[in-house]
Design a protein around this motif. Structure first.
Motif, PDB file in Angstrom:
ATOM      1  N   ILE A  27      37.852  50.759  39.075  1.00 16.29           N
ATOM      2  CA  ILE A  27      36.828  49.800  38.368  1.00 16.29           C
ATOM      3  C   ILE A  27      36.472  50.013  36.852  1.00 16.29           C
ATOM      4  O   ILE A  27      36.634  51.407  36.460  1.00 16.29           O
ATOM      5  N   TRP A 105      33.158  45.687  35.706  1.00 13.79           N
ATOM      6  CA  TRP A 105      31.694  45.903  35.599  1.00 13.79           C
ATOM      7  C   TRP A 105      31.456  45.778  34.115  1.00 13.79           C
ATOM      8  O   TRP A 105      31.335  46.797  33.329  1.00 13.79           O
ATOM      9  N   SER A 187      30.626  43.389  45.832  1.00 14.06           N
ATOM     10  CA  SER A 187      31.819  44.141  45.288  1.00 14.06           C
ATOM     11  C   SER A 187      32.741  44.285  46.430  1.00 14.06           C
ATOM     12  O   SER A 187      33.833  44.323  46.494  1.00 14.06           O
TER      13      SER A 187
END
Length: 370
Positions: A27, A105, A187
């Protein structure tokens, strides 16, 4: 060594083996200076990964943070200020990152009351590079309800079909809590299946998603148990079935990640919940459930056919999941008497499994604990 001790040892071995084999999602965290990325990540994963040790520099602008005990890998880009050298490095290094990133993100501080052209262009370039981007408006507890709506309208004029979430590291607001739930759910849907276990284990937001994932694991192992029992098999071959069940239990315990949760609430002073639970399962719950297996007990008859093996495996799996769920929920609700909760765990598992077996519940008949 007794059979209960052998089972306990097998669970421990399977747990460590599975933990080492888990593939973790990558991520990428991005956003301007002071947007509150660290506080948000701490809330989602229960631990500030950037404080678990020195990050590994990937470029001058990206640090890679991973922890053996946490099921995600974070790539953190330091904040930038528009028009500075850092902004230029951000464009060169972060937008064109060479790592296999599963999710981006992108954090925007809602209390800043604006979305900049730099934000818009950066998000567009991430997407042009084939990355899956979600926008997280941080510090939404500090602004009026209208502010995020205005920010979303600004983005929608420039970027189509992108998920946006109103977030905060303070979750007293029910709506903001539901937004984090939605972020976690979305997600999971976006991630490849091979890295979902790691993400679901790491996240500390949605207990429901842990239950759902555990149920999916149980379906897989129950199907395998049907194949083992289809012959049918005598008790001398039952270890094949038991090995399948121990692997299932190990995966369920990994998904709930109780050790990490306990450490988070006790500031690192946990008492080894996972180890205690494994010991309880070996000495009590599984040991008692063996009475249902032909050759040890006679409650199910003389052979293990496919149906019996499926019922036994799914009942055991759902019972362990129910015990984990209730223990996890108790910890989240502030029950700090971990010892008492763990002692009750084996009884919960045995009672749940016994009722399921005697009523011959199928693998699709289980509901979330009340």
């Amino acid at each position: 060594m007794s059979i209960e001790e052998e089972i306990n040892q097998k669970i421990l071995e399977e747990f460590e083996k599975y933990k080492k084999s888990v593939q973790k999602p990558n991520i990428l965290l991005a956003g301007g200076t002071g947007v509150g990325k660290s506080s948000l990540i701490n809330k989602i994963f229960g631990k500030e990964l950037a404080k678990t040790g020195m990050g590994k520099p990937i470029t001058d602008s990206i640090q890679k943070y991973e922890d053996y005990d946490i099921g995600v890998v974070l790539f953190d880009s330091p904040g930038y200020e528009i028009g500075t050298e850092k902004a230029k490095k951000f464009e060169d290094d972060v937008i064109n990152i060479k790592e296999n990133i599963h999710l981006v993100w992108y954090c925007i501080d809602a209390s800043g009351h604006k979305v900049t052209d730099f934000d818009i262009n950066t998000i567009k370039r991430f997407r042009e590079n084939g990355l899956i981007v979600s926008i997280l408006f941080t510090k939404c507890d500090l602004v009026s309800e209208d502010t995020p709506k205005i920010l979303k309208e600004t983005i929608n004029k420039e970027i189509c079909n992108i998920n946006m979430y109103e977030t905060s590291s303070v979750l007293d607001d029910i709506e903001l809590k539901s937004e984090l739930d939605r972020l976690i759910n979305d997600s999971i849907l976006k991630l490849p299946d091979i890295v979902k276990d790691g993400f679901i284990s790491a996240q500390k937001v949605s207990l429901k998603e842990k239950w759902n994932r555990a149920h999916g694991v149980i379906l897989q192992h129950a199907g395998g148990a049907f194949g083992v029992g289809f012959t049918p098999i005598p008790f001398s071959d039952a270890p094949i079935l038991i090995a399948n069940q121990m692997g299932m239990i190990a995966r369920i315990l990994y998904i709930y990640d109780l050790k990490s949760l306990e450490n988070m609430l006790k500031a690192g002073g946990g008492s080894g919940v996972i180890g205690q639970i494994m010991s309880m399962l070996g000495k009590s719950a599984v040991g008692q459930l063996l009475k249902f297996i032909p050759g040890v007990g006679t409650l199910l008859g003389g052979v293990i056919n496919g149906t019996v093996a499926t019922i036994l495996t799914s009942a055991l799996g759902e019972a362990v999941s129910a015990g984990c769920y209730q223990l996890y929920e108790a910890i989240l609700n502030g029950n700090t008497d971990i010892e008492e909760q763990v002692k009750a765990f084996a009884d919960i598992v045995f009672k749940f499994a016994k009722e399921a077996i005697e009523s011959k519940k199928g693998k699709d008949d289980y509901q979330l604990p009340e």
